[in-house]
Design a protein around this motif. Structure first.
Motif, PDB file in Angstrom:
ATOM      1  N   SER A  15       0.821  -1.211   0.000  1.00  0.00           N
ATOM      2  CA  SER A  15       0.000   0.000   0.000  1.00  0.00           C
ATOM      3  C   SER A  15       0.863   1.273   0.000  1.00  0.00           C
ATOM      4  N   ARG A  16       2.180   1.113   0.015  1.00  0.00           N
ATOM      5  CA  ARG A  16       3.077   2.281  -0.074  1.00  0.00           C
ATOM      6  C   ARG A  16       3.964   2.130  -1.296  1.00  0.00           C
ATOM      7  N   PHE A  17       4.342   3.276  -1.832  1.00  0.00           N
ATOM      8  CA  PHE A  17       5.185   3.271  -3.032  1.00  0.00           C
ATOM      9  C   PHE A  17       6.590   3.738  -2.646  1.00  0.00           C
ATOM     10  N   TRP A  18       7.608   3.085  -3.202  1.00  0.00           N
ATOM     11  CA  TRP A  18       9.000   3.407  -2.856  1.00  0.00           C
ATOM     12  C   TRP A  18       9.730   3.985  -4.067  1.00  0.00           C
ATOM     13  N   LEU A  19      10.401   5.101  -3.859  1.00  0.00           N
ATOM     14  CA  LEU A  19      11.252   5.680  -4.906  1.00  0.00           C
ATOM     15  C   LEU A  19      12.683   5.617  -4.378  1.00  0.00           C
ATOM     16  N   ILE A  20      13.546   4.941  -5.121  1.00  0.00           N
ATOM     17  CA  ILE A  20      14.901   4.698  -4.620  1.00  0.00           C
ATOM     18  C   ILE A  20      15.952   5.111  -5.642  1.00  0.00           C
ATOM     19  N   GLY A  21      16.930   5.871  -5.179  1.00  0.00           N
ATOM     20  CA  GLY A  21      18.054   6.244  -6.039  1.00  0.00           C
ATOM     21  C   GLY A  21      19.208   5.285  -5.772  1.00  0.00           C
ATOM     22  N   CYS A  22      19.924   4.897  -6.817  1.00  0.00           N
ATOM     23  CA  CYS A  22      21.033   3.943  -6.611  1.00  0.00           C
ATOM     24  C   CYS A  22      22.026   4.074  -7.758  1.00  0.00           C
ATOM     25  N   ASN A  23      23.293   3.781  -7.472  1.00  0.00           N
ATOM     26  CA  ASN A  23      24.249   3.801  -8.591  1.00  0.00           C
ATOM     27  C   ASN A  23      24.347   2.415  -9.216  1.00  0.00           C
ATOM     28  N   THR A  24      24.852   2.362 -10.436  1.00  0.00           N
ATOM     29  CA  THR A  24      24.825   1.093 -11.193  1.00  0.00           C
ATOM     30  C   THR A  24      25.711   0.023 -10.555  1.00  0.00           C
ATOM     31  N   PHE A  25      26.825   0.421  -9.922  1.00  0.00           N
ATOM     32  CA  PHE A  25      27.692  -0.573  -9.276  1.00  0.00           C
ATOM     33  C   PHE A  25      26.896  -1.270  -8.163  1.00  0.00           C
ATOM     34  N   ALA A  26      26.282  -0.435  -7.301  1.00  0.00           N
ATOM     35  CA  ALA A  26      25.558  -0.974  -6.145  1.00  0.00           C
ATOM     36  C   ALA A  26      24.349  -1.795  -6.604  1.00  0.00           C
TER      37      ALA A  26
END
Lengths: 391, 287
Positions: A185-196
């Motif tokens: 019921s919650r939406f997640w927006l996540i930033g990440c680098n390509t290595f990780a």
């Protein structure tokens, strides 16, 4: 696999312009090296002023646009279809800052019906896994989040700060996956680098929770000019002409009204090509290209070029990969990810810092952005799984 | 002109009841030819040494993904130079008519059969192994009791470097009779197995998770290769095998050490107990 002669011919044909461009590039670099122009580096104060101004710049507009459009589109899917993924990951290079990007993009995102909650901001306890787990649980279990009715977005600005590559260091990713998969019921927006992202996806199957990550677009020459123009104006920089350009040559086509001169156009095209469209790499390359010319007024930007990668050994490569994986990291945490002693790691980091492969803007160490394009190729050629974006 | 007078060799061939005409096999041997032959041998020798050094140097300089491909080309280049030198030398001194070819082949076969049987067997096995590839330069192999990385592929045999840094020479003709265990078969990754032993009453899932995480978080691990934890029950304790792959097979032993060191630290923190052996249990321990 189908054998297509047409494809092979097309590939062979594509080598010729590339080889020609490569030769031209080397010739220009050699010519610049042997030209009689005496270039004087910028003084420390001016350089620092420009660095500060670059840090103050907002994230480039195409990046923000991408975040907003992807968020709107995926949020809509999730609101309309209960089985749609309840989150998405935005990928960029290990040298671009996600915190600032997401702050800028979300602050101007107009959607009154959606509530935004930011958690695990990179300024708080990076890589402290028990604290990260505690914060995740706290956010997830808070009354405010619980009471939301499919109108809440939880933002994790930089996932590379939320784990540590050590035995207990992936527990936070398990908790995050548990939160995402358990309560849709919650939406997640996540930033990440390509290595990780590549590492976490292979180690923890993260793409089950966040299928189809979105990659930040490569900045075009026009995007880079627009983004850097406030600092360019501050420096009042002029672009050096290349050998094959006429004196005072102006751009002729109507479509080139955007460019003030042919030199400026070719400068930004080259900058976009070398930086792989990354804002952090481009801004650092731009800064490196600035200098004074003896006997002339003002600041000049010479044709940008990537510096040669200093020589380093296998253990340095492990360290550089770890730096990319975590983006911002202290020596103590870096030692944990490598399984080496902190003193040994510190010695190695200092040596890499002395050859400008690593930088330390504060207590954390980072990769030097101007070396990123060549370092990316080196790590990829040495069997490190770092993804294929921006290659 | 100095000329060496050599006796004429005549070889008789029998074919059923008829005796065919004898043919002159050797060409006239002159000082010039001998000098030429010496030059060919010297050039071939230095070319082989140069190729060996250049290919090895290049293999260490290029990125990891190209290392084995370059190292594995070494025996082909050396075989090419050697073959070329032999052809030139034979061309200098022997007359290859159809009859002579049969005669020479027969004579050489008899000579090799009696005098250099094992040597010839190794050389032939080496040539066959070039194409069948039971092993290549850079592979980690077990032949007989010896385990190590192949560092040289010669005409007669291979040389392997063992974990103790000993160099062991093994003739190619082992491929006829012995089992060749190849751990990586031309790839830079090779599976590493580390054994752990615990008391019977440990939480198996917890230990499995710790061991898996140890492998996933090692800097040496090639993360897109499978990581497996295999469990076996024995009378004296529970035996765990952690199977995973390093990025570079050369790191096999430092990788094992890294896995054991980090796993022991995590297991100790988690209070996992090791088996306590009685005197009788020790008789059933694996070697």
């Amino acid at each position: 696999m189908k054998f297509k002669i047409g494809d092979i011919l097309a590939r062979v044909r594509s080598w010729f312009p590339k080889a020609q461009a490569k030769l031209k590039e080397h010739a220009a670099e050699l010519e610049a090296k042997f030209s009689e122009v005496d270039r004087i580096p910028l003084n420390f104060t001016l350089r620092q002023k420009l660095i500060d101004r670059l840090l103050e710049l907002d994230a480039p507009n195409p990046y923000c646009e991408e975040v907003r459009s992807q968020l709107s589109q995926r949020l809509k899917q999730w609101q309309q279809d209960e089985t749609a993924p309840n989150g998405f990951v935005l990928l960029g290079t290990p040298v671009d800052s996600f915190s600032k990007l997401l702050d800028t993009a979300i602050s101007s995102w107009e959607n009154d019906s959606i509530l935004l909650v930011k958690t695990l901001a990179s300024s708080t306890v990076p890589h402290d896994v028990s604290e990260i787990v505690r914060q995740l649980r706290k956010t997830s279990d808070s009354d405010f989040v619980r009471s939301a009715n499919r109108n809440l977005v939880i933002v994790v600005p930089d996932l590379s700060q939320c784990f540590l590559r050590c035995v207990e260091g992936l527990d936070s990713i398990d908790v995050l996956q548990d939160c995402v998969l358990r309560d849709r019921s919650r939406f997640w927006l996540i930033g990440c680098n390509t290595f990780a992202w590549n590492y976490l996806d292979l180690a923890c199957d993260l793409s089950v929770s966040f299928p189809e990550p979105s990659i930040l677009p490569e900045l075009s020459p026009e995007d880079l000019k627009t983004w850097l123009s406030p600092v360019c104006h501050l420096a009042d920089c002029q672009f050096e002409k290349e050998a094959d350009e006429n004196e005072n040559s102006e751009t002729e086509d109507d479509e080139d009204d955007f460019w003030n001169s042919k030199a400026e156009k070719s400068y930004f095209h080259r900058l976009a090509e070398l930086s792989l469209g990354s804002a952090a790499v481009a801004s650092n390359l731009w800064l490196r290209s600035l200098h004074h010319i003896e006997g002339e007024e003002g600041i000049f930007a010479q044709r940008p070029h990537l510096p040669e990668l200093p020589t380093f050994d296998k253990n340095d490569r492990f360290l550089l990969y770890s730096l990319g994986l975590h983006r911002n990291i202290t020596v103590g945490d870096l030692a944990k990810t490598l399984g080496d002693s902190p003193l040994e790691v510190l010695q190695r980091v200092r040596r890499l810092q002395s050859v400008s492969l690593v930088r330390q803007p504060d207590e954390f160490f980072q990769l030097e952005p101007v070396h990123y394009p060549r370092l990316y190729r080196d790590l990829s050629n040495n069997q490190f799984r770092i993804g294929d974006s921006k290659s | 002109m100095n000329e060496l007078i050599v006796p004429q060799f005549w070889i008789a061939q029998s074919n059923g009841n008829a005796v065919s005409n004898a043919t002159e096999v050797f060409k006239e041997i002159t000082t010039a030819k001998i000098l030429q032959a010496i030059a060919v041998v010297v050039v071939a020798y230095f070319s082989t040494v140069a190729i060996d050094k250049v290919v090895r140097w290049l293999a260490e300089k290029v990125p990891l993904r190209f290392r084995l491909a370059i190292a594995q080309s070494l025996p082909f280049w050396q075989a090419f130079v050697l073959g070329l030198a032999i052809v030139v030398l034979l061309g200098l001194f022997l007359d290859f008519s159809a009859n002579n070819l049969f005669a020479i082949t027969g004579t050489v076969a008899v000579a090799l059969g009696f005098a250099f049987k094992d040597y010839a067997s190794s050389v032939i096995a080496g040539i066959i192994a070039l194409f069948e590839s039971p092993y290549q330069v850079g592979d980690r192999v077990t032949i007989g009791d010896q385990y190590g990385e192949i560092i040289n592929y010669g005409l007669r045999g291979i040389r392997i470097r063992t974990p103790n840094d000993d160099i062991v020479s093994i003739p190619h003709n082992k491929i006829w009779t012995d089992a060749i265990v190849n751990a990586n078969k031309g790839n830079v990754e090779a599976q590493t197995v580390v054994d752990f032993y615990f008391a019977h009453d440990i939480e198996v899932d917890r230990v499995s998770k710790i061991l898996k995480r140890t492998a996933q978080t090692s800097k040496y691990t090639q993360i897109d290769f499978p990581i497996l934890v295999i469990i076996e029950e024995t009378p004296w304790g529970t035996h765990f095998k952690l199977k995973c792959y390093p990025i570079d097979a050369r790191d096999e032993f430092v990788y094992q050490t890294d896995l054991i060191r980090r796993a022991k630290a995590a297991l100790s923190k988690a209070g996992i107990s090791y088996p306590k052996l009685s005197f009788r249990d020790q008789e059933t321990l694996p070697e």
